[in-house]
Design a protein around this motif. Structure first.
Motif, PDB file in Angstrom:
ATOM      1  N   GLY A 277       4.975  30.063 124.935  1.00 25.76           N
ATOM      2  CA  GLY A 277       5.898  30.993 125.556  1.00 25.76           C
ATOM      3  C   GLY A 277       6.405  31.977 124.523  1.00 25.76           C
ATOM      4  O   GLY A 277       6.445  31.661 123.337  1.00 25.76           O
ATOM      5  N   PHE A 278       6.802  33.148 124.984  1.00 28.80           N
ATOM      6  CA  PHE A 278       7.367  34.118 124.037  1.00 28.80           C
ATOM      7  C   PHE A 278       8.170  35.164 124.790  1.00 28.80           C
ATOM      8  O   PHE A 278       8.027  35.326 126.000  1.00 28.80           O
TER       9      PHE A 278
ATOM     10  N   TYR B 103      17.629  33.211 126.525  1.00 27.69           N
ATOM     11  CA  TYR B 103      17.332  33.822 125.238  1.00 27.69           C
ATOM     12  C   TYR B 103      18.345  34.860 124.810  1.00 27.69           C
ATOM     13  O   TYR B 103      18.375  35.274 123.673  1.00 27.69           O
TER      14      TYR B 103
ATOM     15  N   VAL C  50      10.205  27.294 128.017  1.00 27.21           N
ATOM     16  CA  VAL C  50       9.037  27.632 127.189  1.00 27.21           C
ATOM     17  C   VAL C  50       9.063  29.123 126.863  1.00 27.21           C
ATOM     18  O   VAL C  50       8.746  29.528 125.743  1.00 27.21           O
ATOM     19  N   VAL C  51       9.458  29.930 127.844  1.00 30.50           N
ATOM     20  CA  VAL C  51       9.541  31.371 127.621  1.00 30.50           C
ATOM     21  C   VAL C  51      10.826  31.738 126.894  1.00 30.50           C
ATOM     22  O   VAL C  51      10.800  32.406 125.863  1.00 30.50           O
ATOM     23  N   THR C  52      11.946  31.273 127.433  1.00 41.99           N
ATOM     24  CA  THR C  52      13.226  31.735 126.884  1.00 41.99           C
ATOM     25  C   THR C  52      13.417  31.302 125.434  1.00 41.99           C
ATOM     26  O   THR C  52      14.102  31.971 124.669  1.00 41.99           O
ATOM     27  N   HIS C  53      12.808  30.192 125.052  1.00 40.24           N
ATOM     28  CA  HIS C  53      12.949  29.706 123.676  1.00 40.24           C
ATOM     29  C   HIS C  53      11.666  29.825 122.872  1.00 40.24           C
ATOM     30  O   HIS C  53      11.565  29.272 121.784  1.00 40.24           O
ATOM     31  N   SER C  54      10.693  30.550 123.408  1.00 36.60           N
ATOM     32  CA  SER C  54       9.441  30.808 122.662  1.00 36.60           C
ATOM     33  C   SER C  54       8.834  29.519 122.121  1.00 36.60           C
ATOM     34  O   SER C  54       8.525  29.395 120.942  1.00 36.60           O
ATOM     35  N   LEU C  55       8.685  28.550 123.018  1.00 33.54           N
ATOM     36  CA  LEU C  55       8.166  27.247 122.603  1.00 33.54           C
ATOM     37  C   LEU C  55       6.642  27.215 122.621  1.00 33.54           C
ATOM     38  O   LEU C  55       6.001  27.971 123.338  1.00 33.54           O
TER      39      LEU C  55
ATOM     40  N   ASP D 148      10.597  37.839 119.586  1.00 32.82           N
ATOM     41  CA  ASP D 148       9.753  37.311 118.513  1.00 32.82           C
ATOM     42  C   ASP D 148       9.032  38.428 117.760  1.00 32.82           C
ATOM     43  O   ASP D 148       8.500  38.205 116.670  1.00 32.82           O
TER      44      ASP D 148
ATOM     45  N   TYR E  21      14.865  27.500 119.177  1.00 34.15           N
ATOM     46  CA  TYR E  21      14.029  28.706 119.286  1.00 34.15           C
ATOM     47  C   TYR E  21      12.741  28.513 118.470  1.00 34.15           C
ATOM     48  O   TYR E  21      12.802  28.095 117.322  1.00 34.15           O
TER      49      TYR E  21
ATOM     50  N   MET F  99      10.720  26.982 132.334  1.00 36.40           N
ATOM     51  CA  MET F  99      11.029  28.332 131.853  1.00 36.40           C
ATOM     52  C   MET F  99      11.573  28.367 130.432  1.00 36.40           C
ATOM     53  O   MET F  99      11.547  29.417 129.780  1.00 36.40           O
TER      54      MET F  99
END
Lengths: 335, 335
Positions: free
Chosen positions: A272-273, A59, B263-268, A277, B235, B261
């Motif tokens: 996920g976040f 990120y 999912v977290v790093t890209h806010s999925l 954001d 993102y 991961m």
């Protein structure tokens, strides 16, 4: 004036390696227009740091070899060539692990040190607190009577998330490592149930603690805990993922949950976040967190390591789960 | 009257085993009040069937040993002791794999055979069509200009999902196995790009086909394709998961994506679902699908295997991806 820094020599292999870090003493450079010099007081040690020293897509770009290690910090302005900041102002931002630094004004945010001791702005009133707050209140949206499970519940993010869920009227089950942390969850944070993952089978303990299954899981550890929870999620349950500390030290070999199919069979939502954001909504978090903390409704604790030279120890401590509360590194003069 | 059934003798081990199936000929029992006898015409063969013969917690209880194999079917009422159904009505529901059956009235739904040939109600105008429709339109919510990737895009669910995304103005990349299916995606369904996963590296092909990354992924295969997509998500991208056919035959050893991961790093956001979430909204799907199909805007095709005795072959065919279009088993008299 001479400043002291922790630099990342080069990207580590798998796992934190002590020879990654270099302690240097470089003079502070002169200020250009729009820049500010800051004497740092305290630095935040976060699990996310391992991602910042991993040379792959994430990120934000990784720290460059020989660069000062990235970190959040708080400190006081000692010199300013910016109209936005004056000498004596308390500020926060990505300051890096150093005793003094020069920053562009856009890189810093003022903090109101009259509200709370500055180090709180790296703890419950800082990024980790905001992460727990937004992850639980905005994404998780716990409802009265729901069963909410929070992993790493005594940690900087999880403890805030758990208390936000409690305040919403949910039944909250916290997972933490060791009897001291579990006692803290129940006696200090008032959670309904605490599971010591170091001394039991987490799957069995969760099944006992959640006879009506789990409506909402706040995940910051991933790994086997996520697997155990997936098998106990309620139909149309929600999972909020804000990190996976159990796998940060082994990115390459990180595994997804083997029972990922539960996402389909139980119509789950996983979100996920990261705080990027929510950067534009920080005032909302402060508005809720500060009065709750002042009233004593919201508990937050810090674990402070003294001295910039102890950064490598502090960095390893967080992955071993040895800290009790938000891990901070005091780099300024003792106050 | 004698009926013919396919029964599941016992739960298979890992992978479909042919000795799981038993062809039986049992007389049709008499009707009780509120029951209906149906002569089945066509049965739907679905990947989800492997979940129904797996003895573990899922979205519905597994088939019991020696029980008639569960399946959707369409047929015509031959006798009725229900006020809701008359002789000659076309009906659908969980009929099981059999030539004739007796059902409680609540287990059946009437279909309007004047709208389309009955077998269409097991294909694009049936559960798989509704799954593609709701999964894409209600969960995925594709927007004009977005890059949407659909796996198993020539399949019963994926082909509807892909066409719904196209109709919304998205740029749609379909993944399918083999040149014939890929040609179908482009020439018949009008997708923007087709990737033949059997004859290329899916990760590389996706990176080429999606230079601006992926906004929305409609996943019904899981496994390595999901991993490849996770590395290319935009993102705050969305992933809709409606199954994982690549892993249905190996539930125990199913793996989650190793790059979870992201999912977290890209806010999925990942959302799983099955049609049970949408049973009350089926009329909305029919309202969109029927006119689109009648106008020729929506394509759907079926692959029909003849004869109930060929169920074991048809069941294996779907896991080898050998069917072209929705796989159906014709069990009634040739029409």
């Amino acid at each position: 004036m001479e400043a002291t820094q922790i630099r990342m020599q080069d990207y580590p292999g798998v796992g934190p390696a002590r020879d990654v870090w270099l302690l240097t003493h470089d003079p502070l450079r002169d200020l250009a227009d729009g820049e500010v010099a800051v004497a740092l007081d305290t630095i935040s040690i976060d699990p996310g740091m391992s991602g910042w020293i991993t040379n792959k897509r994430s990120y934000m770009p990784p720290v460059k070899p020989s660069g000062v290690m990235r970190a959040f910090g708080v400190g006081q302005v000692t010199q300013s060539r910016s109209a936005l900041f004056s000498e004596g102002d308390w500020v926060t931002g990505f300051t890096g692990v150093q005793t003094h630094g020069v920053y562009r004004e856009a890189a810093l945010r003022k903090i109101d040190a009259s509200l709370a001791p500055p180090q709180k702005f790296l703890s419950g009133l800082g990024m980790t607190g905001y992460t727990g707050f937004f992850g639980m209140s905005d994404i998780g949206q716990p409802k009265e009577g729901e069963t909410v499970v929070v992993s790493a519940a005594s940690g900087a993010v999880g403890s805030i998330a758990a208390q936000v869920a409690k305040a919403a009227g949910a039944r909250v089950v916290g997972i933490a490592g060791g009897p001291e942390k579990c006692a803290y969850l129940q006696s200090e944070l008032g959670l309904d149930h605490a599971i010591d993952y170091k001394n039991c089978n987490v799957g069995d303990a969760l099944a006992n603690a959640c006879p009506d299954e789990i409506d909402l899981y706040f995940d910051s550890v991933g790994g086997e805990t996520l697997e155990a929870v997936l098998g106990l999620m309620k139909y149309q349950g929600r999972i909020v993922v804000c990190g996976a500390i159990s796998q940060y030290d082994d990115f390459a070999g990180a595994k997804g949950p083997s029972n990922f199919m539960s996402v389909v069979t139980h119509s789950l939502t996983i979100r996920g976040f990261t705080m990027r954001d929510y950067m534009h909504r920080i005032p909302e978090a402060i508005e809720w967190l500060v009065p709750a903390w002042k009233d004593g409704r919201l508990k937050m604790r810090e674990h402070v390591v003294e001295g910039i030279e102890n950064f490598p120890d502090a960095y390893e401590m967080i992955f071993r789960g040895e800290n009790h509360g938000k891990l901070l590194l005091k780099v300024g003069a003792p106050s």
